[in-house]
Design an enzyme around this catalytic site. Structure first.
Site, short mmCIF file in Angstrom:
data_model
loop_
_atom_site.label_atom_id
_atom_site.label_comp_id
_atom_site.label_asym_id
_atom_site.label_seq_id
_atom_site.Cartn_x
_atom_site.Cartn_y
_atom_site.Cartn_z
N ARG A 44 -1.09 6.27 -11.40
CA ARG A 44 -0.47 6.78 -10.11
C ARG A 44 0.47 8.04 -9.53
O ARG A 44 0.84 8.67 -8.92
CB ARG A 44 -0.81 5.60 -8.92
CG ARG A 44 -1.94 5.29 -9.20
CD ARG A 44 -2.18 4.02 -8.74
NE ARG A 44 -1.61 2.73 -8.63
CZ ARG A 44 -1.16 1.76 -8.01
NH1 ARG A 44 -2.12 1.24 -6.90
NH2 ARG A 44 -0.56 0.85 -8.55
N HIS A 98 7.90 2.82 -6.94
CA HIS A 98 7.05 3.58 -5.79
C HIS A 98 6.03 1.85 -5.88
O HIS A 98 6.48 1.46 -5.43
CB HIS A 98 5.51 3.52 -6.82
CG HIS A 98 4.99 3.15 -8.06
ND1 HIS A 98 3.59 2.67 -8.17
CD2 HIS A 98 5.15 2.62 -9.22
CE1 HIS A 98 3.28 1.55 -9.26
NE2 HIS A 98 4.28 2.14 -9.59
ZN LIG Z 1 5.34 0.73 -11.45
#
Ligand SMILES: [Zn+2]
Length: 217
Positions: A44, A98
């Site tokens: 992602r 993230h």
């Molecule tokens: Zn990660």
């Protein structure tokens, strides 16, 4: 798999077809990226997409948990760091963690790594992050601890980077800038560490070109 094959054809017909000179230059003149971008393998997180950059702009190192192993540990990440700094002469290094990071979640909950010996061994390097979260953030709920761990994990990697002699040298001479980012998947926001206040905050606003000053004005 067919999705990828179709994707290659679409890339060639659209992006490549309209950026031929960019690719020709990259092939003939080599790469001259300004930034070493260290981030997680998570699908992602797409560095060129979130930074609106082109091929040739980012020298990217990805691994599980955007980890910079200790300077005494040889490996692919250390080799990439050395090459980026010594050969490509990058002028900035970014460590980008993230939200919803499976690696950071595993660092906080080691039992999730049962049956994954390689992951377990790799993320043993996150012990320090686990200790920091236990020491400073035990009052937070699970989501709060997770966010704290994602942020602290980025800071630990920046610290590990400073232990590389070539990085320390360049930082001292002002030839290299280093930043810690956290990318929030759900919102697309990127938070940047501000060393002055010691906190992550929204990324500074886009640079605006200076107003034109007309002769005689
Ligand atoms: Zn990660």
């Amino acid at each position: 798999m067919q999705k990828l094959v179709d994707g290659v054809h679409a890339f060639q017909a659209k992006y490549f077809a309209t950026h031929k000179s960019l690719f020709r230059n990259l092939a003939e003149r080599g790469q001259h990226p300004e930034t070493l971008f260290i981030t997680c393998s998570d699908s992602r997180v797409v560095p060129n997409l979130i930074t609106s950059t082109e091929p040739g702009d980012l020298f990217i190192v990805r691994n599980v948990g955007n980890v910079v192993p200790h300077v005494t540990v040889p490996g692919g990440t250390a080799a990439a760091i050395e090459y980026a700094v010594e050969v490509l002469k990058v002028t900035s290094v970014i460590v980008c963690g993230h939200t919803h990071c499976g690696a950071v979640n595993a660092i906080l909950n080691p039992e999730t790594m049962d049956g994954l010996p390689f992951v377990k061994r790799w993320l043993a390097q996150g012990e320090r992050v686990r200790a920091i979260v236990a020491e400073r953030y035990s009052h937070l709920d699970e989501a709060g601890k997770m966010l704290a761990a994602v942020s602290e994990n980025v800071l630990v990697q920046l610290e590990n980077l400073r232990a590389f002699p070539n990085i320390a040298d360049r930082l001292e001479r002002g030839e290299l800038a280093m930043s810690g980012w956290v990318y929030e998947i759900a919102s697309g926001d990127v938070f940047e560490f501000d060393p002055v206040i010691g906190q992550f905050g929204p990324m500074s606003p886009p640079s605006i070109p200076p107003p034109k000053v007309w002769p005689g004005v």
